[in-house]
Design an enzyme around this catalytic site. Structure first.
Site, PDB file in Angstrom:
ATOM      1  N   ARG A   1      76.740  73.556   4.088  1.00  0.00           N
ATOM      2  CA  ARG A   1      76.960  72.792   5.299  1.00  0.00           C
ATOM      3  C   ARG A   1      78.328  73.644   5.500  1.00  0.00           C
ATOM      4  NH1 ARG A   1      77.421  66.952   7.361  1.00  0.00           N
ATOM      5  NH2 ARG A   1      75.262  67.415   7.492  1.00  0.00           N
TER       6      ARG A   1
ATOM      7  N   HIS B   1      70.641  72.247  12.672  1.00  0.00           N
ATOM      8  CA  HIS B   1      70.401  71.103  11.520  1.00  0.00           C
ATOM      9  C   HIS B   1      69.185  71.075  11.345  1.00  0.00           C
ATOM     10  CE1 HIS B   1      71.652  68.181   8.861  1.00  0.00           C
ATOM     11  NE2 HIS B   1      72.024  67.134   9.687  1.00  0.00           N
TER      12      HIS B   1
ATOM     13  N   GLN C   1      67.534  67.946   9.417  1.00  0.00           N
ATOM     14  CA  GLN C   1      67.571  66.754   9.909  1.00  0.00           C
ATOM     15  C   GLN C   1      66.171  66.329  10.708  1.00  0.00           C
ATOM     16  OE1 GLN C   1      69.962  63.901  10.032  1.00  0.00           O
ATOM     17  NE2 GLN C   1      68.273  62.977  10.909  1.00  0.00           N
TER      18      GLN C   1
ATOM     19  N   ASP D   1      72.764  62.589  19.899  1.00  0.00           N
ATOM     20  CA  ASP D   1      73.767  62.529  19.071  1.00  0.00           C
ATOM     21  C   ASP D   1      75.477  62.425  19.640  1.00  0.00           C
ATOM     22  OD1 ASP D   1      74.954  63.651  16.605  1.00  0.00           O
ATOM     23  OD2 ASP D   1      74.442  65.642  17.173  1.00  0.00           O
TER      24      ASP D   1
ATOM     25  N   CYS E   1      70.703  61.157  14.620  1.00  0.00           N
ATOM     26  CA  CYS E   1      70.785  61.941  13.201  1.00  0.00           C
ATOM     27  C   CYS E   1      71.984  60.812  12.446  1.00  0.00           C
ATOM     28  CB  CYS E   1      71.201  63.031  13.149  1.00  0.00           C
ATOM     29  SG  CYS E   1      72.827  63.607  14.270  1.00  0.00           S
TER      30      CYS E   1
ATOM     31  N   ARG F   1      65.750  61.810   4.824  1.00  0.00           N
ATOM     32  CA  ARG F   1      66.378  62.979   4.526  1.00  0.00           C
ATOM     33  C   ARG F   1      66.069  63.270   3.116  1.00  0.00           C
ATOM     34  NH1 ARG F   1      70.832  64.713   7.180  1.00  0.00           N
ATOM     35  NH2 ARG F   1      70.692  66.450   5.825  1.00  0.00           N
TER      36      ARG F   1
END
Ligand code: CP
Ligand code: NVA
Length: 302
Positions: free
Chosen positions: A102, A129, A132, A220, A260, A288
């Site tokens: 990350r 991402h 996700q 988001d 997310c 996840r």
């Protein structure tokens, strides 16, 4: 050997098989059945940004698969002191079986993958991402059915999550309506590449039009990690982009809401929507774990 830097790194049929396996693993875990398919394997996890869900899901996932995960914060490794990415990739490859990263710059992950001899997983960059959206598509499948042919509305920033929903339109075959404020559209080349691969994607500034009749509404935060100082400016630019009950009413009556997380109630989404009956955000977060366990199995058993 394969890497997972974006959803386009795997074939659609591979992604589908990962999701099927994720559902099996979820059932096994809930039933308390042991599934130590990665016994003796180690995942190195490099974090240059904060995380709750990603760190926990990868670390717990490796444990449940009988393996081990190693948390490597850049501030406490030589990477953080400037050791070249290619050297770090070579060294980690000698000791761990897969690496999860990350970070900010997507090029860092690409470079790491270029020099690594073990699978590399993108666990969020400024660009994408993918883990996700893998979990989100699994969540849609669980609550409804296949997402293929459905319509998804993305409302908000043309950010890493928006980019992964765009790539997902190629990989999973859903239609995508994006509503982004002026100046906050997704990266044009990424959008064009998806359209060139056959994805059906509309881009608008009209939130109602984007949400009208869709099967899934998602959003988001307005300021992502690394953009904190732009918060006030973005609040102005994103005025009117909140997903509230009035906006949700334009989607299909059985539409789902996804985010997310972490979320800012009262900014990009109202508390009534995120805590309401159409919201599946806690399932997304849990998935996840299951989706990434299936992804790890897939990459490590290649
Ligand atoms: N959604 C997500 O990636 O959460 P974290 O930032 O907590 O890992
Ligand atoms: N767009 C957000 C997603 C967090 C999971 C960020 O990059 O901060």
């Amino acid at each position: 050997m394969k890497h997972f830097l974006t959803l386009l790194d795997l074939e659609p049929r591979e992604l589908e098989s990962i999701l099927t396996r994720a559902c099996e693993l979820k059932t096994m875990q809930k039933a308390g059945e042991s599934h130590h398919t990665l016994a003796g394997k180690t995942l190195g996890m490099i974090f240059d940004k904060a995380s709750t869900r990603t760190r926990i899901s990868f670390e717990v996932g490796m444990y449940q698969l009988g393996g081990h995960a190693l948390f490597l914060h850049s501030g406490t490794t030589q990477l953080g002191r400037g050791e070249p990415i290619e050297d770090s990739a070579r060294v980690l490859s000698r000791m761990v079986d897969a690496v999860m990263i990350r970070t900010f710059d997507h090029v860092m992950v690409q470079k790491f993958a270029q020099y690594a001899t073990v699978p590399v997983i993108n666990a969020l960059t400024d660009l994408t991402h993918p883990c996700q959206v893998l979990a989100d598509v699994m969540t849609y499948r669980e609550h409804r059915d296949s997402i293929r042919g459905r319509t998804v509305a993305w409302v908000g920033d043309g950010n890493n999550m928006a980019h992964s929903w765009i790539n997902g339109a190629v990989a999973f075959g859903y239609h995508l309506n994006l509503a982004c404020p002026e100046g906050y559209a997704p990266t044009a080349s990424l959008l064009q590449a998806a359209r060139n691969l056959g994805a059906q994607i509309e881009l608008t500034h009209d939130v109602r039009a984007a949400v009208s009749g869709v099967d899934l509404v998602t959003t988001d935060v307005w300021a992502s990690m690394g953009q904190e100082e732009e918060q006030a400016e973005r609040e102005k630019a994103f005025a009117g982009y909140i997903i509230d009950e009035r906006i949700m009413a334009h989607a299909k009556p059985n539409a789902l809401f996804m985010h997310c997380l972490p979320a800012h109630r009262g900014e990009e989404v109202s508390a009534a929507v995120i805590d309401g009956t159409q919201s599946v955000v806690w399932d997304e977060a849990e998935n996840r774990l299951h989706a990434q366990k299936a992804l790890l199995e897939f990459l490590l058993q290649q």
